[in-house]
Scaffold this motif. Structure first.
Motif, PDB file in Angstrom:
ATOM      1  N   GLN A 229      -7.544   2.524  -2.535  1.00 17.04           N
ATOM      2  CA  GLN A 229      -6.387   3.272  -3.028  1.00 17.04           C
ATOM      3  C   GLN A 229      -6.308   3.243  -4.546  1.00 17.04           C
ATOM      4  O   GLN A 229      -5.840   4.207  -5.167  1.00 17.04           O
ATOM      5  CB  GLN A 229      -5.106   2.686  -2.418  1.00 17.04           C
TER       6      GLN A 229
ATOM      7  N   LYS B  86      -8.852  -1.861   1.367  1.00 15.64           N
ATOM      8  CA  LYS B  86      -7.812  -0.832   1.338  1.00 15.64           C
ATOM      9  C   LYS B  86      -7.169  -0.741  -0.047  1.00 15.64           C
ATOM     10  O   LYS B  86      -6.882   0.361  -0.538  1.00 15.64           O
ATOM     11  CB  LYS B  86      -6.760  -1.137   2.397  1.00 15.64           C
TER      12      LYS B  86
ATOM     13  N   LEU C 167       0.820  -1.210   0.000  1.00 19.78           N
ATOM     14  CA  LEU C 167       0.000   0.000   0.000  1.00 19.78           C
ATOM     15  C   LEU C 167       0.856   1.263   0.000  1.00 19.78           C
ATOM     16  O   LEU C 167       0.456   2.294  -0.550  1.00 19.78           O
ATOM     17  CB  LEU C 167      -0.922   0.007   1.225  1.00 19.78           C
TER      18      LEU C 167
END
Length: 802
Positions: free
Chosen positions: A608, A604, A562
């Motif tokens: 993103q 997540k 990430l």
């Protein structure tokens, strides 16, 4: 549990306040000197001593208690516990300024009244630096080394004390003291007697023959004495030689930080020393250059002695220990004296070549050699890739089960993480072999591997690292089954895993899972067969502990992706997640924990990189349409929510009405199917009602983005509402909540434009701007509402007055 109790006690001592200290001192003072309350007083003094050792600021101690402590320390019998404890407390409170030291000196020499002197000491404002007395003590110990009457025992104890102080408080030693000590070390190392001491039990005054010490292979020694020479009885200078060598690394490692390096320092230290045949480094004082030259000669002699075959087989371990210590000493010398590096490096390379074929002593010594290469290869422009490959590929695959090898390897990786990550390919190439360490010791190195793991992840290895982490419990099961097979464990010889290990058909599977380096493919198509072959090992304690460590490592992995990953790789990773969420080794609790982690990070990743919902729509739709995947309830729900949240033209311009319609059709089908399942589910089932709610919300969001889908959405929600109203096994609260949600969505679609705004809020809500901008709609509406309330209040007040 014992360690946790100790941590709790120390934490409590660190959190002690000055008020608590005052209470302890007052209670101790009341009980001081009363024989009947001796035990209670000792308990309070021990508590005070613990607090003083861990107190973060400057404590204030009652002067009267200090006087009693000092009197007890000098008047009570020295061997008593009271005397020792009082002395220790008093030492913790030693003053560090000149005034305080002078007053203590006067008290100790009885120049002033003890009580009066202690009462006048400025303890309450100088109790901070507890090592102030060490400066003078080190200088005194250095003086003892050079006194003419000093014997070997005095020198040994003095040197031991100096090294201990330097190790703990390197800032208190002076450069001059370091230089003085460095003058003695070469003599202690190079000038020890080469003859054995006489037998003290049968001393014969008429016997004048002296026997030479021998080498480790039994031949008489023809060179100076070292730690590897053998004597039946050692002389004092030989003991000092051995002792000096054992302390040498600590001394060098902590004094090189304060060695003078300027030309003025060199000139001031060498002006009174005369000339020497030793070549000096232009940045080092003479005595240190003399020390490094003699130490290098001593270490090279140890290298030569290690090439000899020991007369006693067990002395091989002693040779290995001496080799490791010698390499560490040379490493410390090369750090401060770069001019010695080429000379030392040639000898270390020769030693490496000699040890490369000696598997009995290679692993432990090789780790020290690797550390030396890491530190100094750049200085001599040497590429140690062959050494890295030999150890991390060949040796580690054979020795990773040995605890000392595993520990030293992990510490080597952890301590040199930046160098190995940015200047070598060790971590990215040999990570399958390195992961065997944590697979075999899953309870020991989790914290260290959380730091090491990010360095293994590169653009070319990221997917393979992910698969290797998921297969870590399977690797543990394979290693344990293989270990039992080698030991010939008769009780398990008939197990399925043992038979699979001996079956040639499974050999490619085991070769993949046990491979030493990367590049053998991300994963294999027959993981299910491998899991089935090792099914009987899934209840092993080591496998279970390993499975508990994997989620921690996966969390680190996803955090790296990430933070440092890109959209292209994240898209590939989402595809892999859809595949692997239903393909995991069946260890108790492992599947549940990993699926929970996948569910959290799929949101997540898609949050993103919303583009993935459009790019990977084919695989996402295939996953959602597969009824078997509904068992992965949490992951399935989060994926459905993500589709409803991120399939939007606002987030991605490539999102068309056709794509939205395709996703809606899938969610609508699931909604019909899952609503029927919900009607027949028992009251104890948690997820079907929750999934039904998420499906309704996600399909409503998609419909609000494409006006043509609104009639279908209303019809679907109406049917779901009718099914919910029918008699079923749902709990009352759950049923009411679902009915409320369904009715609200149906009512919302009566105003399509309003539904589009409510179900697709502006991104400013996430940024917080709508709560900060004074001209935003919520603020204006709230202000208008307050104005209306005020206006209504005024009207009511006027009516009341009338």
């Amino acid at each position: 549990m014992a360690l946790s109790m100790v941590d709790a006690i120390l934490a409590q001592a660190r959190n002690t306040t000055q008020e608590d200290i005052n209470n302890i001192c007052s209670n101790a003072l009341v009980n001081f000197g009363i024989p009947e309350k001796r035990g209670q007083c000792m308990k309070l003094l021990r508590q005070l001593f613990l607090v003083l050792q861990n107190f973060n600021s400057k404590p204030c101690i009652l002067p009267k208690l200090l006087a009693n402590l000092f009197l007890s320390a000098v008047s009570v019998k020295k061997s008593s516990r009271e005397c020792i404890l009082c002395k220790q407390i008093f030492m913790e409170l030693l003053a560090s300024d000149v005034e305080g030291e002078n007053q203590i000196g006067e008290m100790l020499t009885n120049k002033v009244d003890v009580k009066q002197g202690i009462n006048s000491l400025p303890f309450y404002y100088v109790q901070g630096r507890k090592i102030g007395c060490l400066v003078k003590m080190v200088s005194e110990a250095v003086r003892w080394l050079s006194t003419s009457e000093a014997d070997f025992d005095v020198q040994r104890k003095s040197f031991s004390f100096i090294v201990a102080v330097v190790t703990l408080h390197s800032q208190v030693i002076k450069r001059d003291d370091i230089g003085e000590v460095n003058k003695f070390i070469p003599n202690w190392l190079m000038e020890a007697s080469r003859h054995q001491a006489s037998n003290p039990a049968t001393l014969n005054p008429f016997k004048k023959e002296k026997t030479l010490v021998t080498e480790i292979d039994g031949t008489p020694s023809r060179n100076f004495f070292t730690i590897l020479n053998v004597a039946q009885y050692n002389t004092d200078d030989q003991f000092l030689n051995i002792f000096t060598f054992s302390m040498l690394y600590q001394w060098l490692d902590h004094t090189i930080k304060v060695v003078p390096t300027t030309a003025d320092d060199l000139q001031s230290l060498t002006s009174s020393q005369g000339t020497s045949s030793v070549s000096l480094s232009p940045s080092l004082p003479k005595e240190f250059a003399m020390l490094t030259s003699r130490v290098i000669d001593y270490c090279f002699r140890v290298f030569d002695q290690c090439e000899r075959k020991p007369k006693v087989a067990t002395d091989v371990d002693f040779q290995n220990a001496c080799l490791m210590e010698t390499i560490n000493i040379l490493d410390a010398i090369c750090k401060v004296d770069k001019e010695q590096t080429p000379r030392v490096f040639q000898e270390v390379k020769r030693l490496f070549s000699m040890l490369s074929s000696d598997t009995n002593r290679t692993p432990r010594v090789m780790i020290n050699l690797l550390q030396f290469f890491i530190n100094h290869s750049a200085t001599v422009v040497h590429d140690p890739q062959y050494a890295y490959t030999l150890f991390f590929n060949q040796l580690l695959s054979q020795k990773f089960k040995e605890h000392h090898i595993a520990f030293d390897t992990v510490m080597l990786l952890h301590d040199n993480l930046d160098t190995l990550c940015y200047k070598t390919n060790v971590l990215s190439k040999f990570f399958p072999n390195i992961l065997k360490i944590i697979a075999w010791n899953p309870q020991t190195f989790v914290k260290e591997f959380e730091d090491i793991l990010p360095a293994m992840i590169t653009q070319s290895t990221a997917l393979e690292v992910f698969h290797r982490l998921l297969e870590l419990p399977c690797l543990t099961a394979c290693l344990e089954a293989s270990d039992k097979l080698k030991r010939g464990d008769i009780n398990d010889m008939e197990s399925v895993s043992f038979q699979a290990l001996q079956n040639e058909a499974y050999k490619p599977l085991f070769n993949y899972i046990l491979s030493s380096d990367c590049g053998h493919g991300d994963t294999i198509n027959k993981l299910g067969e491998l899991y089935e072959a090792l099914h009987d090992m899934r209840d092993s304690a080591r496998v279970i502990v390993c499975s508990e460590a994997v989620p921690h490592l996966l969390g680190v992995y996803f955090s790296v992706i990430l933070e440092d990953g890109n959209e292209e790789f994240a898209s590939c990773l989402v595809s892999v997640l859809l595949e692997r969420v239903s393909m995991l080794y069946d260890v108790p609790g492992y599947k549940k924990n990993v699926k929970k982690l996948f569910a959290d990070y799929i949101v997540k990743l898609l949050s993103q990189y919303p583009y993935i919902v459009i790019k990977q729509r084919g695989e996402i739709i295939d996953y959602l349409m597969n009824t078997h995947n509904m068992t992965d309830d949490r992951f399935f729900m989060h994926l459905v929510w993500s589709v409803g949240e991120f399939c939007s033209s606002v987030l991605d311009s490539n999102c068309t009405a056709k794509i939205i319609s395709k996703y809606y059709e899938v969610l609508e089908t699931l909604l019909y199917e899952w609503s029927s399942i919900t009607m027949t589910s028992g009251p104890d089932q948690e997820f079907p009602p929750r999934l039904l709610s998420i499906l309704m919300s996600a399909s409503a969001k998609l419909a609000s983005r494409c006006q043509d889908l609104i009639p279908r959405a209303v019809l679907c929600l109406t049917k779901v509402y009718s099914q919910l109203c029918a008699p079923n096994e749902l709990p009352g609260d759950t049923k009411d909540s679902l009915l409320t949600t369904t009715q609200e969505l149906i009512n919302l679609f009566s105003f399509p434009n309003f539904a589009s705004v409510i179900l697709n809020p502006s991104l400013e809500i996430q940024s917080g701007r709508c709560h900060q901008d004074n001209m935003c709609l919520p603020i204006v509406l709230r202000a208008t509402h307050n104005m209306l309330l005020v206006d209504c209040s005024k009207k009511k007040l006027l009516e009341t007055v009338k």
